[in-house]
Design a protein around this motif. Structure first.
Motif, PDB file in Angstrom:
ATOM      1  N   ALA A   1       0.830  -1.206   0.000  1.00  0.00           N
ATOM      2  CA  ALA A   1       0.000   0.000   0.000  1.00  0.00           C
ATOM      3  C   ALA A   1       0.866   1.258   0.000  1.00  0.00           C
TER       4      ALA A   1
ATOM      5  N   SER B   1     -11.392  -3.581  -5.387  1.00  0.00           N
ATOM      6  CA  SER B   1     -10.956  -4.913  -4.965  1.00  0.00           C
ATOM      7  C   SER B   1     -10.163  -4.726  -3.683  1.00  0.00           C
ATOM      8  N   THR B   2      -9.611  -5.799  -3.133  1.00  0.00           N
ATOM      9  CA  THR B   2      -8.805  -5.598  -1.926  1.00  0.00           C
ATOM     10  C   THR B   2      -7.550  -4.788  -2.258  1.00  0.00           C
ATOM     11  N   PHE B   3      -7.198  -4.711  -3.536  1.00  0.00           N
ATOM     12  CA  PHE B   3      -6.085  -3.872  -3.992  1.00  0.00           C
ATOM     13  C   PHE B   3      -6.474  -2.387  -3.880  1.00  0.00           C
TER      14      PHE B   3
ATOM     15  N   LYS C   1      -9.055  -1.024  -2.441  1.00  0.00           N
ATOM     16  CA  LYS C   1      -9.548  -0.645  -1.117  1.00  0.00           C
ATOM     17  C   LYS C   1      -8.416  -0.469  -0.113  1.00  0.00           C
ATOM     18  N   ASP C   2      -7.254  -1.000  -0.439  1.00  0.00           N
ATOM     19  CA  ASP C   2      -6.109  -0.897   0.470  1.00  0.00           C
ATOM     20  C   ASP C   2      -5.321   0.395   0.246  1.00  0.00           C
ATOM     21  N   PHE C   3      -4.931   0.656  -1.011  1.00  0.00           N
ATOM     22  CA  PHE C   3      -4.038   1.813  -1.197  1.00  0.00           C
ATOM     23  C   PHE C   3      -4.766   3.119  -1.496  1.00  0.00           C
TER      24      PHE C   3
ATOM     25  N   PRO D   1      -7.467   4.616  -0.061  1.00  0.00           N
ATOM     26  CA  PRO D   1      -7.653   5.486   1.112  1.00  0.00           C
ATOM     27  C   PRO D   1      -6.322   6.062   1.603  1.00  0.00           C
ATOM     28  N   ARG D   2      -5.257   5.291   1.480  1.00  0.00           N
ATOM     29  CA  ARG D   2      -3.949   5.825   1.880  1.00  0.00           C
ATOM     30  C   ARG D   2      -3.585   7.013   0.994  1.00  0.00           C
TER      31      ARG D   2
ATOM     32  N   SER E   1     -15.877   5.336  -2.187  1.00  0.00           N
ATOM     33  CA  SER E   1     -15.586   3.911  -2.306  1.00  0.00           C
ATOM     34  C   SER E   1     -16.691   3.187  -3.057  1.00  0.00           C
TER      35      SER E   1
END
Ligand code: FAD
Ligand code: AMP
Lengths: 250, 324
Positions: B74, B98-100, B102-104, B106-107, B118
């Protein structure tokens, strides 16, 4: 280890939501507010880490005064004390993360645990934003946390598309909990009694000097398109023939 | 408006098709407010991914390579995307939800102090203003959302936007200069769920099983049915929690969102959280021995039956159909 757990109250996820006639929100009368299930998992993990490594578990929430009830639920599970940053319910993820960053700094937390997602807004954002604001490592969607011998690092297993992934994070870090991290305990009766006396510091959001003007505004809510379900078939033969000739999907 | 960037998902150099829905969403925004759509590929030795993207109708593909991007993290992704956005002045960034993504993403929102919507399912223009649609409350409400600031960030629900076509005329691939800062994180290992089947989010048919399947070995039955239908296999949370199915098979509010042509739910009660992940499927079949199960309310074809009796019958019928 000093662990901060950010929790959020949400309407009981097992009840069907009703949207207000004017679309301005959902009907909350007679709906029980509960701790967001993912936040409960985060609280449980914090308690387990404290049981192993000693330390303190501080629960924090950003929201209206009424959130005290859900904060007390987390204290009843076993958290040591709480911070309630009193604010409206219109704060967006960026604002909540910036407010939490202040509390994290103030408390000198060594680990922040949160839920991966609040099941009302379904944003899945605040933990990762907080990590960026703090400049800390993040591990989202955690299903396992294992500390290194010196407790300065942790290996976190994450639930990702395609399987599981393990990353190493240096502490302090932000970790967000997925469903399989643990099964949260129920509060015991003595726990509930003790929770009433535990410290809960109320901090007005204005005192933190954070600009909380929302950047993501929910203007209205509408019901999703209705699905016309309810069709029945008597047996497998009818099912297969209908899938073939009526639905034409075989 | 300013140009738009799509961050491309790949798994160790294998292009992920969910990126194509993000491209479509980006193009929808460009269609409403102007701007050109570019793509960013980060990785190490991923020119092939950039080449695939170059055929998806984007203006150009930026390729940021380096050993530090060999494994997704991330921090390195969010940092690199922030550099590209600042250097080129992009006004919006899209990634798959995706979990990809959704992970980076927000960062990235935190790094750029930029608003993020989102899991979006629609983009509209109201006068001069952009209105974003996204599901909330496990899909029981669709929110209309306004974003204030720049750049605007979006993760895109794959099922809500038709994938952009692949294999079109090739547009340029340009090298992007990015530096990676892992910021105290390191990749350790990955445990891939091995499967010869289509991916859940791409399958035309999905067979899903819940607590009613009762034991891991009974998934053999599910697999046999899936084989006959060339289907992907899904599961309810209950089946995953019990350890009968891997986590990435979970369909629902907090798992995968799917919308296949045919979704067959076996021994799944139909909790709100499960419905959130599959109720946009075209045709839904439910087999459950409890006639009151809520899954029947969304099913086109509900069969009240013991799945251990019904599924072998279905398999036999399908075999007959094939040989006919
Ligand atoms: C925060 C949170 C997030 C969640 N996210 C998700 C999610 O993403 N996805 C998800 O699926 N769930 C999710 N859940 C869980 C959800 O609330 C339900 O608990 C879950 O979906 C139930 O799974 P199930 O239908 O398999 O089990 P059950 O509800 O126990 O239903 C089993 C069904 O099988 C039927 N059955 C039993 N034996 C047979 C037989 N022989 N033949 C036919 N039928 C049979 C029964 O009649 C019953 O209806 C979440 C919950 C929470 C709190
Ligand atoms: N108002 C809030 N107060 C405290 N923590 C919050 C708040 N909103 C979100 N969080 C935390 O961030 C996680 C993810 O929420 P979200 O990004 O809103 O889906 C939640 O599980 C909480 O741990």
């Amino acid at each position: 280890m000093k662990i901060l757990v950010a929790i959020k109250p949400v309407p009981n996820p097992d009840e069907k939501v009703k949207i207000k006639g004017d679309g301005s929100g959902i009907v909350l009368d007679n709906i029980k507010m509960v701790v967001n299930p993912f936040c409960e998992i985060a609280v449980e993990e914090a308690l387990r880490i404290r049981e192993k490594l000693t330390g303190e578990v501080v629960v924090v929430t950003v929201g209206p005064k009424e959130s005290e009830q859900q904060v007390r639920s987390a204290l009843a599970m076993g958290a040591d004390r709480a911070v309630l940053v009193e604010a409206g319910t219109d704060l967006d993820s960026l604002a909540v993360a910036k407010v939490l960053a202040k509390v994290v700094a103030d408390e000198k937390a060594e680990l922040v645990l949160m839920g991966k997602q609040s099941v009302d807004d379904d944003n899945n954002q605040v933990g990762q934003i907080l990590a960026a604001v703090l400049g800390w490592p993040q591990a989202s969607f955690a299903s396992k946390i294992e500390f290194a011998a010196d407790n300065k690092k942790a290996n976190v297993t994450r639930e990702v598309d395609g399987g599981l992934e393990t990353i190493e994070v240096a502490l302090p870090a932000v970790v967000t909990a997925d469903l399989r991290l643990n099964e949260p305990r129920y509060a015991s009766l003595p726990g509930i009694m003790k929770a009433k006396k535990k410290e809960m510091k109320v901090v007005p959001v204005a005192s933190l000097g954070v600009d909380t003007t929302p950047r993501v505004k929910v203007l209205s809510l509408a019901p999703p398109p209705l699905r016309a379900g309810g069709g029945r078939v008597a047996d497998v033969a009818e099912l297969m023939s209908k899938l073939k000739s009526e639905a034409k999907v075989l | 408006m300013a140009d738009i960037l799509v961050v491309v998902e790949h798994q160790d150099g294998v292009f992920k098709k969910n990126t194509l829905s993000a491209v479509s969403a980006a193009k929808a925004l460009a269609g409403l407010f102007g701007g050109e759509v570019d793509a960013l590929v980060l990785g190490d030795g991923v020119a092939a991914v950039a080449d695939v993207m170059a055929g998806t109708g984007v203006r150009k593909v930026l390729l940021g390579e380096g050993a530090a991007f060999a494994k997704y993290l991330a921090a390195t992704y969010a940092g690199a995307v922030a550099q590209v956005v600042k250097a080129k002045g992009y006004g919006a960034v899209f990634a798959p939800a995706s979990t990809f993504g959704k992970d980076f993403m927000p960062r990235l929102s935190g790094l750029l102090d930029a608003p993020l919507a989102s899991d979006i399912v629609g983009l509209e223009k109201d006068g001069d203003a952009l209105r974003v649609k996204r599901p909330m409350y496990a899909g029981n409400a669709i929110g209309t959302v306004e974003l204030v600031g720049s750049p605007l960030l979006f993760t895109v629900r794959q099922t809500a936007f038709n994938p952009a076509a692949m294999g079109g005329e090739k547009t340029p691939v340009e090298k992007a200069t990015v530096t990676a800062e892992a910021g105290g994180t390191a990749f350790v290992s990955r445990q891939e769920t091995k499967s010869e089947r289509p991916e859940l989010t791409e399958a035309r048919v999905i067979v899903s099983a819940g607590r009613g399947i009762k034991a891991q070995e009974n998934f053999k039955l599910v697999e046999e049915l899936a084989d006959q239908l060339n289907a992907a296999i899904g599961a309810s949370r209950a089946a995953v929690d019990a350890g009968w199915a891997p986590n990435d098979w979970q369909v629902g509010q907090t798992g995968k969102i799917v919308a296949p042509v045919l979704y067959i739910a076996l021994g799944i009660s139909g909790a709100i959280q499960h419905l959130a992940g599959m109720k946009d499927s075209k045709v839904i079949v439910a087999i459950n021995k409890d006639e009151e199960a809520p899954i029947f309310q969304v099913a086109d074809y509900g069969l009240v039956a013991d799945l251990f009796k019904a599924v072998p019958e279905m398999i036999a019928e399908l075999k007959k159909l094939k040989s006919a």
